[in-house]
Design a protein around this motif. Structure first.
Motif, PDB file in Angstrom:
ATOM      1  N   SER A 112       0.981  -1.083   0.007  1.00  0.00           N
ATOM      2  CA  SER A 112      -0.030   0.072  -0.110  1.00  0.00           C
ATOM      3  C   SER A 112       0.702   1.204   0.017  1.00  0.00           C
ATOM      4  N   ALA A 113       0.393   2.330  -0.476  1.00  0.00           N
ATOM      5  CA  ALA A 113       1.021   3.532  -0.639  1.00  0.00           C
ATOM      6  C   ALA A 113       1.175   4.196   0.718  1.00  0.00           C
ATOM      7  N   LEU A 114       2.147   4.917   0.959  1.00  0.00           N
ATOM      8  CA  LEU A 114       2.567   5.572   2.026  1.00  0.00           C
ATOM      9  C   LEU A 114       1.572   6.972   2.183  1.00  0.00           C
ATOM     10  N   TYR A 115       1.200   7.272   1.195  1.00  0.00           N
ATOM     11  CA  TYR A 115      -0.099   8.446   0.952  1.00  0.00           C
ATOM     12  C   TYR A 115      -0.333   8.307  -0.512  1.00  0.00           C
ATOM     13  N   ASP A 116      -1.775   8.577  -0.567  1.00  0.00           N
ATOM     14  CA  ASP A 116      -2.235   8.734  -1.906  1.00  0.00           C
ATOM     15  C   ASP A 116      -3.422   9.650  -1.666  1.00  0.00           C
ATOM     16  N   SER A 176       9.939   9.080 -11.662  1.00  0.00           N
ATOM     17  CA  SER A 176      10.135  10.443 -12.039  1.00  0.00           C
ATOM     18  C   SER A 176       8.933  11.513 -11.442  1.00  0.00           C
ATOM     19  N   ILE A 177       9.326  12.224 -10.836  1.00  0.00           N
ATOM     20  CA  ILE A 177       8.384  13.236 -10.128  1.00  0.00           C
ATOM     21  C   ILE A 177       7.873  14.369 -10.905  1.00  0.00           C
ATOM     22  N   GLY A 192      13.892  13.221  -5.758  1.00  0.00           N
ATOM     23  CA  GLY A 192      13.734  12.653  -6.914  1.00  0.00           C
ATOM     24  C   GLY A 192      15.059  12.657  -7.909  1.00  0.00           C
ATOM     25  N   THR A 193      15.577  13.790  -7.673  1.00  0.00           N
ATOM     26  CA  THR A 193      16.887  14.404  -8.542  1.00  0.00           C
ATOM     27  C   THR A 193      18.012  13.755  -7.818  1.00  0.00           C
ATOM     28  N   THR A 194      18.135  13.889  -6.528  1.00  0.00           N
ATOM     29  CA  THR A 194      19.379  13.903  -5.851  1.00  0.00           C
ATOM     30  C   THR A 194      19.463  12.417  -5.176  1.00  0.00           C
ATOM     31  N   ARG A 195      18.403  11.699  -5.042  1.00  0.00           N
ATOM     32  CA  ARG A 195      18.352  10.424  -4.494  1.00  0.00           C
ATOM     33  C   ARG A 195      17.710   9.401  -5.211  1.00  0.00           C
ATOM     34  N   ASN A 196      18.429   8.995  -6.350  1.00  0.00           N
ATOM     35  CA  ASN A 196      17.798   8.474  -7.341  1.00  0.00           C
ATOM     36  C   ASN A 196      18.392   7.110  -7.697  1.00  0.00           C
ATOM     37  N   SER A 197      19.098   6.387  -6.719  1.00  0.00           N
ATOM     38  CA  SER A 197      19.850   5.084  -6.967  1.00  0.00           C
ATOM     39  C   SER A 197      20.435   4.722  -5.539  1.00  0.00           C
ATOM     40  N   TYR A 198      21.118   3.467  -5.574  1.00  0.00           N
ATOM     41  CA  TYR A 198      21.669   3.233  -4.330  1.00  0.00           C
ATOM     42  C   TYR A 198      22.800   3.961  -3.917  1.00  0.00           C
ATOM     43  N   ALA A 199      23.431   4.247  -5.042  1.00  0.00           N
ATOM     44  CA  ALA A 199      24.906   4.983  -4.913  1.00  0.00           C
ATOM     45  C   ALA A 199      24.778   6.189  -4.322  1.00  0.00           C
ATOM     46  N   ASN A 200      23.343   7.042  -4.402  1.00  0.00           N
ATOM     47  CA  ASN A 200      23.275   8.383  -3.915  1.00  0.00           C
ATOM     48  C   ASN A 200      22.255   8.443  -2.645  1.00  0.00           C
ATOM     49  N   GLY A 201      21.906   7.091  -2.407  1.00  0.00           N
ATOM     50  CA  GLY A 201      20.621   7.139  -1.389  1.00  0.00           C
ATOM     51  C   GLY A 201      21.095   7.535  -0.051  1.00  0.00           C
ATOM     52  N   VAL A 202      19.838   7.740   0.722  1.00  0.00           N
ATOM     53  CA  VAL A 202      19.992   8.242   2.011  1.00  0.00           C
ATOM     54  C   VAL A 202      20.524   6.889   2.809  1.00  0.00           C
ATOM     55  N   HIS A 257       4.749   7.757  -7.326  1.00  0.00           N
ATOM     56  CA  HIS A 257       6.096   7.435  -7.166  1.00  0.00           C
ATOM     57  C   HIS A 257       6.465   6.427  -5.935  1.00  0.00           C
ATOM     58  N   SER A 258       7.604   5.622  -6.203  1.00  0.00           N
ATOM     59  CA  SER A 258       7.897   4.840  -5.014  1.00  0.00           C
ATOM     60  C   SER A 258       8.766   5.225  -4.216  1.00  0.00           C
ATOM     61  N   PHE A 259       9.069   4.873  -3.033  1.00  0.00           N
ATOM     62  CA  PHE A 259      10.301   4.792  -2.190  1.00  0.00           C
ATOM     63  C   PHE A 259      10.896   3.471  -1.967  1.00  0.00           C
ATOM     64  N   ILE A 260      12.344   3.342  -2.260  1.00  0.00           N
ATOM     65  CA  ILE A 260      12.896   1.936  -2.251  1.00  0.00           C
ATOM     66  C   ILE A 260      13.971   2.035  -1.102  1.00  0.00           C
ATOM     67  N   TRP A 261      13.741   0.910  -0.213  1.00  0.00           N
ATOM     68  CA  TRP A 261      14.786   0.823   0.829  1.00  0.00           C
ATOM     69  C   TRP A 261      15.634  -0.478   0.242  1.00  0.00           C
ATOM     70  N   GLU A 262      16.745  -0.442   0.051  1.00  0.00           N
ATOM     71  CA  GLU A 262      17.639  -1.579  -0.597  1.00  0.00           C
ATOM     72  C   GLU A 262      18.714  -1.863   0.276  1.00  0.00           C
TER      73      GLU A 262
END
Length: 196
Positions: A54-58, A91-92, A136-146, A187-192
């Motif tokens: 389920s979505a965190l928000y919709d 994409s946002i 969406g622009t700065t946190r768009n892959s595992y490499a630059n993820g939070v 949009h999706s949030f991904i925890w990897e």
């Protein structure tokens, strides 16, 4: 049988007996040892959440200043020490520049998605505070993820570690009239998780 044949047969017989005797003379004692049951098993990296897809928000029909807050519990059950990072590959849409996003790690005595009842934020403040568009622009892959770890001093996720994330999306009170009717898009949030 003539003498020559007898002599040749005798030499052949002596040679054969010599060969058999020499095998016995040159045999040796022996001993072995065995190292049994060798095996290699790969470790595991497994991360999950309690959102039941389920979505965190919709939310729709929001006005400037409106906010929505939800909590999601992320649990690591792998056997290898791991790093966990949060990012999006989505994409946002145009409204994303006017939506403030805050992601705060913490704990909850009883986590029931998407409720934040009883949520206690970790010391140190949010992991991310900025616009959804910037995320969406700065946190768009595992490499630059939070990057986040459970607790305040951990440097790795271990088996059964869990963190509850409070996610707040706020339509800025100063959003211009041109923002009317626009959307962030789905949009999706991904925890990897990746092993260290």
């Amino acid at each position: 049988m003539n003498t020559k044949s007898k002599l040749l047969l005798s030499l052949l017989l002596v040679g054969l007996l010599g060969t058999v005797a020499s095998v016995g003379v040159f045999s040796a004692f022996s001993s072995t040892t065995t190292n049994p049951n060798n095996n290699v098993t790969a470790g595991t990296v497994t991360v999950s959440d309690n959102d039941a897809n389920s979505a965190l928000y919709d939310v729709t029909n929001r006005k400037p200043g409106d906010s929505v807050t939800s909590c999601i519990k992320v649990t690591y059950t792998g056997s290898l020490g791991a790093d966990v990072r949060l990012y999006t590959t989505s994409s946002i849409g145009a409204l994303g520049q006017y939506v403030d996003l805050t992601v705060t790690p913490g704990t909850q005595a009883s986590s029931t998605f998407p409720s934040c009842s009883g949520f206690v934020a970790d010391a140190g403040g949010p992991l991310y505070a900025g616009t959804l568009q910037n995320f969406g622009t700065t946190r768009n892959s595992y490499a630059n993820g939070v990057v986040d770890y459970p607790g305040t001093s951990a440097t790795s996720w271990g088996t059964n570690d869990a963190v509850v994330y409070q996610v707040t999306a706020t339509l800025q009170s100063g959003a211009p009239d041109t923002a009317q009717g626009t959307t962030t898009g789905s949009h999706s949030f991904i925890w990897e998780a990746r092993n260290q």
